[in-house]
Design an enzyme around this catalytic site. Sequence first.
Site, PDB file in Angstrom:
ATOM      1  N   GLY A 176     -20.944   6.154   2.939  1.00  0.00           N
ATOM      2  CA  GLY A 176     -20.074   6.606   1.851  1.00  0.00           C
ATOM      3  C   GLY A 176     -20.861   6.751   0.574  1.00  0.00           C
ATOM      4  CE  LYS A 216      -4.456   0.168   0.633  1.00  0.00           C
ATOM      5  NZ  LYS A 216      -5.406  -0.508  -0.108  1.00  0.00           N
ATOM      6  N   GLY A 266     -18.725   7.199  -2.486  1.00  0.00           N
ATOM      7  CA  GLY A 266     -17.635   7.215  -3.454  1.00  0.00           C
ATOM      8  C   GLY A 266     -17.809   6.055  -4.414  1.00  0.00           C
ATOM      9  CG  ASN A 267     -15.281   3.559  -7.791  1.00  0.00           C
ATOM     10  OD1 ASN A 267     -14.899   2.421  -7.606  1.00  0.00           O
ATOM     11  ND2 ASN A 267     -15.712   3.981  -8.950  1.00  0.00           N
TER      12      ASN A 267
END
Length: 428
Positions: free
Chosen positions: A219, A107, A221-222
Site C-alpha cells: 500500500g 463502521k 495510502g495514508n
Amino acid sequence: MNEKTYNPFDTAQKQFDHAADLLELNQAERDLLRNPVREYHFSIPIRMDDGSVKIFRGFRVQHNDARGPAKGGIRFHPMETIDTVRALSMWMTWKTSVADIPLGGGKGGVICDPHHLSKSEQEHICRGWVRQIVKNVGPNIDIPAPDVMTNPQHMLWMLDEYELICGEKLPGFITGKPVGMGGSRGRTEATGYGVMITVREALKEQKIKPENTVASIQGFGNVAKYAIELYHKMGGRVICVSSWDEEDKTSYSFRKKDGIDLDELTKITDSFGGIDKSKARDLGYEVLPGDAWIEQDVDILVPAALENQIRADNTEKISKRVKILAEGANGPTTREADEIIQKGNIHVIPDFLANAGGVVCSYFEQVQCNMNYFWEKDEVLGKLDMKMTSAYLAVSDFARTNKMGMRDAAYVISVNRVVQACRDRGWV
Ligand code: GLU
C-alpha cells in the site's frame, strides 16, 4: 480461498469464536458479541453532475457500545459489502478495547468509487449519508471517522450537514476533521505512526536495532506513508511498496534495493495512493507484480492496504528472514494464513492492535473538541506513543506469560474487557 469466496465477517466471527472458547464465555455472551447490536442499510439518491439521478447504497453498523459510543470509519469502495462492514465494526470494538479508550465499535460504508466521482458528487454522497442516519449517530451515540478512500474534507461535509440538521455546533460528531476545523494535529500521521511504534517495541523486545532492519510495505495510502516516515526516522530502510493502479485495475510493487525515497514517490502518487509507473521507472524503481511486496527478503512486512491480502495461497512466499508482521490494514490475514504463519517464527502484531493509532487520536480529537482547546502536535504524538506502547506491552506480556500467540492475547484482553462491560451493565 480465492477473493470471490472470501468473507471477512466469517473471519471476524471465527476469530471471535476462538477467543470466546479461550475465555469460556457462555452462550448469551457469545450470541451478543458474534453479531452487531444494530445495523442500518439505506439508499442515498444523488443528482449527478450530468443531471441524472443515481442511487447509492449506504450502511452503518454498530457492533457494540457497552464501553462507550460506537466508533469507526466510513469507507467508500466500489466492492463494499455489508459483511465487510460488519467485520470491520466488530474489529473496531476490539480495537477501542485493546487501546483501552472509552468507545465501542462501529463502521460505515457507501458502495461507490470516488475515482470516478466529481468533488461535488462526493459532497452530495457525504451529506446524503448523514441525512439517512442522522437520528442514529452523534457525539454520544456513534462517531464516524475517515477510512478507505475517505478524507478530512469528507468528514467536514458530513459534520456541516449534521450541524445544519441539528441546528447547533457539534464538533464531537465526527473525527478526522481538517486541523483548524475541529481536527486534531497528528491525526493524519496517527495510524501509520502507531503501527511503527508497535514495531519499535517489538524490535526492542527482540534486541534488534531498527537501523539494522529492512521492510516491505503493501500500500501507499495514508497509513503506509506515515508508517514509512516514522520507520525511516527510526533508521530503517523500506525497499518495496505496492500500490493500486486504477488504469490497469491491478496493483504493482515498486522496489529500490538501496531504499525508496518517500518524498520522490509521494510526488508521483495520486490522492488515492496510486503511484505513476512510468515516472517510477524513470526514477530507478523496478516495477514488479502486485504480490511481489510479500516475497521480499526483509525483516519486517507491513500489509497496509485492504483485507484478505495474506492468504493460504501466498504465505509460502514470505521469506524466512521475516521477523515481524505488523498489520497496518484491517483484516489483511485470513485465518488459514494465520495458522500457517503462527507455526513459523514470525512475531505478528495483529491489526486491531497495530493500527489502533488512528482511533486513539480520534479519541484525543473528541477530548480536544469537548474542551475547545487544541494541543500542539508534539503533545498529541507524545500521548499517542504512550497509549500505543502500553497497549502493545500489555498484549506482548500477556502472550509471553500465557504462552499464547499475539493475536490470541490481543483478543483475550479486548474481548474480556467488552464482556465485562456487558456483564456490569446487566446485559448478559
Ligand atoms: N478508520 C480507522 C480505523 O479503522 C479509524 C477509526 C476512527 O478513528 O474512528 O481504525
